[in-house]
Design a protein around this motif. Structure first.
Motif, mmCIF file in Angstrom:
data_model
loop_
_atom_site.group_PDB
_atom_site.id
_atom_site.type_symbol
_atom_site.label_atom_id
_atom_site.label_comp_id
_atom_site.label_asym_id
_atom_site.label_seq_id
_atom_site.Cartn_x
_atom_site.Cartn_y
_atom_site.Cartn_z
ATOM 1 N N GLN A 116 -5.925 -0.742 -6.830
ATOM 2 C CA GLN A 116 -5.304 0.191 -5.899
ATOM 3 C C GLN A 116 -5.541 -0.245 -4.453
ATOM 4 O OE1 GLN A 116 -3.374 2.926 -6.698
ATOM 5 N NE2 GLN A 116 -2.919 2.907 -4.503
ATOM 6 N N ARG A 117 -6.761 -0.682 -4.179
ATOM 7 C CA ARG A 117 -7.075 -1.062 -2.803
ATOM 8 C C ARG A 117 -6.243 -2.269 -2.371
ATOM 9 N NH1 ARG A 117 -13.003 -1.496 -2.102
ATOM 10 N NH2 ARG A 117 -12.667 -3.232 -3.513
ATOM 11 N N ALA A 118 -6.115 -3.249 -3.255
ATOM 12 C CA ALA A 118 -5.320 -4.429 -2.924
ATOM 13 C C ALA A 118 -3.867 -4.039 -2.672
ATOM 14 C CB ALA A 118 -5.409 -5.451 -4.049
ATOM 15 N N SER A 119 -3.362 -3.140 -3.483
ATOM 16 C CA SER A 119 -1.966 -2.731 -3.333
ATOM 17 C C SER A 119 -1.762 -1.932 -2.046
ATOM 18 C CB SER A 119 -1.558 -1.897 -4.551
ATOM 19 O OG SER A 119 -0.357 -1.231 -4.290
ATOM 20 N N THR A 120 -2.699 -1.017 -1.768
ATOM 21 C CA THR A 120 -2.580 -0.207 -0.552
ATOM 22 C C THR A 120 -2.681 -1.086 0.689
ATOM 23 O OG1 THR A 120 -3.542 1.654 -1.730
ATOM 24 C CG2 THR A 120 -3.503 1.814 0.662
ATOM 25 N N LEU A 121 -3.558 -2.084 0.604
ATOM 26 C CA LEU A 121 -3.704 -3.002 1.726
ATOM 27 C C LEU A 121 -2.432 -3.822 1.934
ATOM 28 C CD1 LEU A 121 -5.927 -3.647 3.747
ATOM 29 C CD2 LEU A 121 -6.610 -5.525 2.285
ATOM 30 N N ALA A 122 -1.805 -4.227 0.853
ATOM 31 C CA ALA A 122 -0.553 -4.981 0.966
ATOM 32 C C ALA A 122 0.526 -4.107 1.603
ATOM 33 C CB ALA A 122 -0.106 -5.478 -0.407
ATOM 34 N N THR A 123 0.563 -2.840 1.212
ATOM 35 C CA THR A 123 1.507 -1.896 1.816
ATOM 36 C C THR A 123 1.239 -1.782 3.316
ATOM 37 O OG1 THR A 123 1.492 -0.619 -0.231
ATOM 38 C CG2 THR A 123 2.354 0.481 1.740
ATOM 39 N N MET A 124 -0.046 -1.700 3.634
ATOM 40 C CA MET A 124 -0.437 -1.555 5.025
ATOM 41 C C MET A 124 -0.024 -2.776 5.854
ATOM 42 S SD MET A 124 -4.091 -0.075 5.575
ATOM 43 C CE MET A 124 -4.913 -0.146 7.090
ATOM 44 N N GLU A 153 -6.982 6.211 2.617
ATOM 45 C CA GLU A 153 -7.059 5.987 1.172
ATOM 46 C C GLU A 153 -8.022 4.829 0.854
ATOM 47 O OE1 GLU A 153 -3.428 6.343 -1.228
ATOM 48 O OE2 GLU A 153 -3.894 4.348 -1.962
ATOM 49 N N ILE A 154 -7.927 3.763 1.659
ATOM 50 C CA ILE A 154 -8.807 2.620 1.427
ATOM 51 C C ILE A 154 -10.265 2.989 1.663
ATOM 52 C CG2 ILE A 154 -9.474 0.370 2.376
ATOM 53 C CD1 ILE A 154 -6.450 -0.212 2.619
ATOM 54 N N ALA B 206 -4.979 -5.614 8.255
ATOM 55 C CA ALA B 206 -3.547 -5.596 7.937
ATOM 56 C C ALA B 206 -2.717 -6.469 8.887
ATOM 57 C CB ALA B 206 -3.016 -4.161 7.945
ATOM 58 N N PHE B 213 -11.744 -10.373 0.044
ATOM 59 C CA PHE B 213 -12.879 -9.471 -0.121
ATOM 60 C C PHE B 213 -14.109 -10.285 -0.488
ATOM 61 C CE2 PHE B 213 -9.139 -6.904 -0.951
ATOM 62 C CZ PHE B 213 -9.391 -5.799 -0.145
ATOM 63 N N SER B 222 -6.666 -10.627 -2.097
ATOM 64 C CA SER B 222 -5.724 -9.555 -2.431
ATOM 65 C C SER B 222 -4.369 -10.206 -2.673
ATOM 66 C CB SER B 222 -5.635 -8.550 -1.303
ATOM 67 O OG SER B 222 -5.017 -9.133 -0.184
ATOM 68 N N PRO B 223 -3.477 -9.551 -3.382
ATOM 69 C CA PRO B 223 -2.190 -10.166 -3.686
ATOM 70 C C PRO B 223 -1.383 -10.462 -2.421
ATOM 71 C CG PRO B 223 -2.359 -7.940 -4.623
ATOM 72 C CD PRO B 223 -3.621 -8.197 -3.902
ATOM 73 N N PRO B 225 1.564 -10.593 0.447
ATOM 74 C CA PRO B 225 2.134 -9.464 1.172
ATOM 75 C C PRO B 225 2.953 -8.439 0.401
ATOM 76 C CG PRO B 225 2.133 -11.349 2.581
ATOM 77 C CD PRO B 225 1.415 -11.743 1.314
ATOM 78 N N ALA B 227 3.386 -7.049 -2.229
ATOM 79 C CA ALA B 227 2.973 -6.563 -3.544
ATOM 80 C C ALA B 227 3.575 -5.187 -3.786
ATOM 81 C CB ALA B 227 1.456 -6.482 -3.601
ATOM 82 N N PRO B 228 3.671 -4.787 -5.044
ATOM 83 C CA PRO B 228 4.257 -3.479 -5.324
ATOM 84 C C PRO B 228 3.489 -2.400 -4.588
ATOM 85 C CG PRO B 228 3.083 -4.348 -7.230
ATOM 86 C CD PRO B 228 3.215 -5.460 -6.253
ATOM 87 N N ALA B 229 4.219 -1.522 -3.965
ATOM 88 C CA ALA B 229 3.582 -0.441 -3.227
ATOM 89 C C ALA B 229 3.259 0.679 -4.208
ATOM 90 C CB ALA B 229 4.494 0.038 -2.121
ATOM 91 N N HIS B 230 3.150 1.870 -3.685
ATOM 92 C CA HIS B 230 2.780 3.010 -4.520
ATOM 93 C C HIS B 230 3.860 3.329 -5.534
ATOM 94 C CE1 HIS B 230 -0.519 4.167 -1.810
ATOM 95 N NE2 HIS B 230 0.169 3.368 -1.053
#
Ligand SMILES: Nc1ncnc2c1ncn2[C@@H]1O[C@H](COP(=O)(O)OP(=O)(O)OP(=O)(O)O)[C@@H](O)[C@H]1O
Ligand SMILES: [Mg+2]
Lengths: 165, 235
Positions: A116-124, A153-154, B206, B213, B222-223, B225, B227-230
């Motif tokens: 989840q953290r990796a995905s949220t960070l990518a969104t960010m 969230e992170i 960001a 990490f 981390s994956p 850029p 990457a699938p969002a929520h």
């Protein structure tokens, strides 16, 4: 997000056509909430039904201009003056998911947190990139709202991970 | 071309019962123009990583290459490479108390052998870049913590180093000033420099091209850029 109040607020700036409202809404919010034109007309219909807006006469191209009423103006002012309550936001799926992962068995909670953290960070990162590309301060602030939410969230995920040790 | 290359780097502190294995076989390549952020809990080894990457500390085992040159051996050559290629922003800022903000920023350029007038001009530009044009003549103890931090950033930015190593560069700054610093680092990388930054702030991470990490002495990535969002809508 209340499209109804968003459109009403735009109408307090002056009469608008549906397509204009859609474009202005998207410009103001940096494309964070794309609207389809159907949503716009449905919402305008409801505003009219509730006496908050009136529909003008048809123009040569068959389009109608909408204008705010006094009641609509008052409603828009009330909206700006009222804080948005936590309960008005959708339930937090992520918190529910983690609670279920923790209380059940056979789920690697740490992996759930890390994914989840990796995905949220990518969104960010995507949001940050978009923010660097927008010219309007208002658009940047809307993107910032989403960035700060992602940040919260992170931080919460970090906190969960440490609590699991 | 890779500007920084860490190969199977280990760094142990102490020995016996007090042994701390801060880095445990860590590998990392930073390309020219790349902005890489490292996140990790306090004590996870971020500062150790930056110190080793910049040649300020030696790995217990493994290799470090800066601009394709191995950071080993000859002290003088190492010092010269470090000075010419790397700009540092440390967690403890190391500003010289007896020098004004401007003079602190001029220092690395004067060590480069640049004429004083030129160093002064460049330093003034770097200070303006971090929003401190008005504070140039003040001494470190006449500046706020955040202002001192920005002087340290200006000092790292001056002279267009190929590699910037930044340890919590926006730690003491408010959110908008912090973002201005991130934009500066981003712009530097977009024009070809590389940056390795340690940070606790995901909002700052960001801005990077990659976020790593640090945990248990090694890095996980981390994956990429988009990457699938929520998937909140799926509910
Ligand atoms: N000179 C030293 N001697 C002994 N132990 C050290 C030394 N320097 C660092 N350490 C240890 O190595 C580990 C990594 O420290 P480091 O300073 O790299 O962490 P960090 O990720 O930068 O933490 P922070 O976020 O708090 O700055 C810690 O356990 C620390 O106590
Ligand atoms: Mg540190």
């Amino acid at each position: 997000m209340s499209i109804r109040h968003g459109l009403l607020a735009l109408l307090t700036r002056g009469p608008r056509y549906g397509y204009q409202l859609r474009a202005e809404f998207e410009t103001a919010t940096g494309g964070a909430w794309p609207l389809n034109i159907g949503q716009v007309y449905t919402t305008l219909g409801r505003l009219e039904r509730d006496g908050l807006a009136v529909r003008g006469a048809e123009d040569a191209e068959g389009r109608h201009v909408y204008a705010v009423t006094d009641a609509g103006r008052a409603e828009a002012a009330r909206w700006f003056a009222s804080p948005v309550g936590r309960a008005d936001r959708p339930r937090d799926e992520l918190a529910v998911k983690l609670a279920l992962a923790l209380t059940g068995s056979g789920v690697d909670v740490r992996a759930v947190v890390q994914a989840q953290r990796a995905s949220t960070l990518a969104t960010m990162r995507d949001l940050t990139r978009r923010k660097l590309g927008v010219a309007e301060p208002a658009q940047a602030l809307v993107l910032d709202a989403q960035i700060f939410q992602a940040e919260a969230e992170i931080r919460w995920l970090d906190h969960c991970e440490r609590s699991l040790r | 071309m890779s500007v920084l290359d860490l190969r199977d780097v280990h760094r142990d502190f102490g020995s016996g019962a007090s042994l701390v294995r801060a880095l445990r076989g860590l590998s990392l390549t930073v390309e020219a123009g790349e902005f890489v952020a490292v996140m990790g809990a306090s004590g996870s080894g971020k500062t150790t990583l930056l110190n080793v990457a910049g040649g300020l500390d030696r790995p217990t085992r493994g290799e470090v290459l800066v601009a394709d040159r191995l950071l080993t051996g000859d002290r003088a050559a190492l010092a010269a490479l470090r000075r010419r290629t790397v700009g540092y922003v440390f967690q403890d800022l190391n500003l010289i108390p007896a020098l004004s903000a401007l003079e602190n920023v001029m220092l690395p350029r004067e060590l480069d052998g640049v004429r004083t007038a030129q160093a002064r001009t460049e330093a003034a530009v770097a200070l303006a870049d971090v929003g401190l044009a008005d504070a140039a003549s003040r001494f470190p103890d006449e500046l706020s913590g955040g202002q001192r931090q920005r002087v340290a950033i200006a000092r790292a930015l001056v002279g267009s180093r190929a590699l910037l190593l930044a340890d919590e560069p926006a730690g003491a700054l408010d959110s908008t000033t912090g973002e201005d610093i991130m934009k500066l680092l981003r712009a530097r990388c977009d024009s070809g420099a590389s940056c390795l930054m340690a940070t606790h702030e995901s909002r700052h991470a960001a801005y990077a091209d990659r976020v790593l990490f640090l945990q248990d002495g090694t890095l996980t990535e981390s994956p990429t850029p988009s990457a699938p969002a929520h998937t909140k809508e799926d509910a």
